[in-house]
Design an enzyme around this catalytic site. Structure first.
Site, PDB file in Angstrom:
ATOM      1  N   ARG A 156      47.351  62.064 106.858  1.00 55.68           N
ATOM      2  CA  ARG A 156      46.100  61.750 107.555  1.00 55.68           C
ATOM      3  C   ARG A 156      46.211  62.096 109.030  1.00 55.68           C
ATOM      4  NH1 ARG A 156      44.493  55.726 105.637  1.00 55.68           N
ATOM      5  NH2 ARG A 156      44.009  55.606 107.846  1.00 55.68           N
ATOM      6  N   ARG A 167      45.456  51.958 116.553  1.00 56.26           N
ATOM      7  CA  ARG A 167      44.787  51.268 115.442  1.00 56.26           C
ATOM      8  C   ARG A 167      45.267  49.822 115.322  1.00 56.26           C
ATOM      9  NH1 ARG A 167      46.443  55.451 111.198  1.00 56.26           N
ATOM     10  NH2 ARG A 167      45.857  53.896 109.659  1.00 56.26           N
TER      11      ARG A 167
END
Ligand code: AP5
Length: 217
Positions: A156, A167
């Site tokens: 990803r 994140r």
């Protein structure tokens, strides 16, 4: 059965969601998968979403709510669903409440930040299906290829060290308050709230979740 998985990135939510969907015959609704598939189209919306994801930031609540509502209207959600990665903000949780969507279980995954980094750095995925692998802990049968379709696996774009840190930070700011929100809902008797130690083998975690859910089926 309506279940919510809450947890920082890489704590294994998607991995556990995969077997639940088969065992309990409910769809896994992963907002991450929905967004990644939306990004494959070349639209104004997809460009906007891509920017958020590539900065490791949460996507705007309005966009997410629109996408999730559309998904929940589909027929396969009538018997229940597993929400993997939604809600992630109090605004998103309130949206469920506003629409009188009753949740049975909220399961929180707990894992130390160092282990999160290790897990995410070895992750490979099959984008179209959302199938998840790990180069060491859960390798595909043929290195770098999906077990089911034989298509190539990918890393990803938001799985770099810098974006993972961002994140985790977003999780602490926006999603951790949601834990208090659901703990309170559980005191009121509106949901059942459980914590899972995610620093265990995938099989052990699976058995823990099975124990939690066994009284429902
Ligand atoms: P999303 O795709 O939801 O990512 P995430 O929450 O950051 O979670 P991950 O997919 O990284 O981890 P996971 O917990 O599912 O772990 P996994 O099972 O893969 O969201 C991506 C982005 O989309 C967000 O940053 C945001 O921009 C946006 N977004 C999504 N939803 C949103 C929302 N509601 N609102 C706003 N924005 C939103 O496991 C990780 C690795 O570990 C794998 O390789 C796996 O094989 C391995 N593994 C799993 N379990 C174990 C185990 N027990 N032992 C060893 N290895 C394990």
């Amino acid at each position: 059965m309506r279940i919510i998985f809450i947890g920082a990135p890489g704590t294994g939510k998607g991995t556990q969601a995969q077997w639940i969907t088969n065992q309990y015959n409910i769809p896994k609704i992963s907002t991450g998968d929905i967004l990644r598939n939306t990004v494959l189209d070349n639209t104004e919306l997809s460009k906007k979403i891509k920017k958020f994801i590539n900065y490791g930031k949460l996507v705007d609540d309005n966009i997410i709510i629109r996408l999730i509502k559309k998904r929940m209207e589909e027929k396969d959600c009538h018997q229940g669903f597993l929400l993997d990665g939604f809600p992630r903000t109090v605004v998103q949780a309130n949206e469920l409440k506003k629409n009188k969507i009753k949740i049975d279980y909220v399961i929180e995954f707990l894992l130390q930040d160092e282990l999160i980094l290790k897990r995410i750095q070895g992750r490979r995925i099959h984008t179209k299906s959302g199938r998840i692998y790990h180069i060491t802990y859960n390798p595909p049968k043929i290195e770098n290829y999906d077990d089911v379709t034989g298509e190539k696996l990918v890393t990803r774009e938001d799985d770099t060290q810098e974006k993972i840190k961002k994140r985790i930070q977003e999780y602490k700011i926006f999603t951790v308050p949601l834990i208090q929100y659901y703990k309170y809902e559980s005191i009121l008797g509106n949901v059942k709230y459980y914590k899972i130690d995610a620093n265990a083998t995938a099989l052990k975690i699976k058995n823990n979740i099975k124990n939690i859910l066994k009284n429902s089926y």
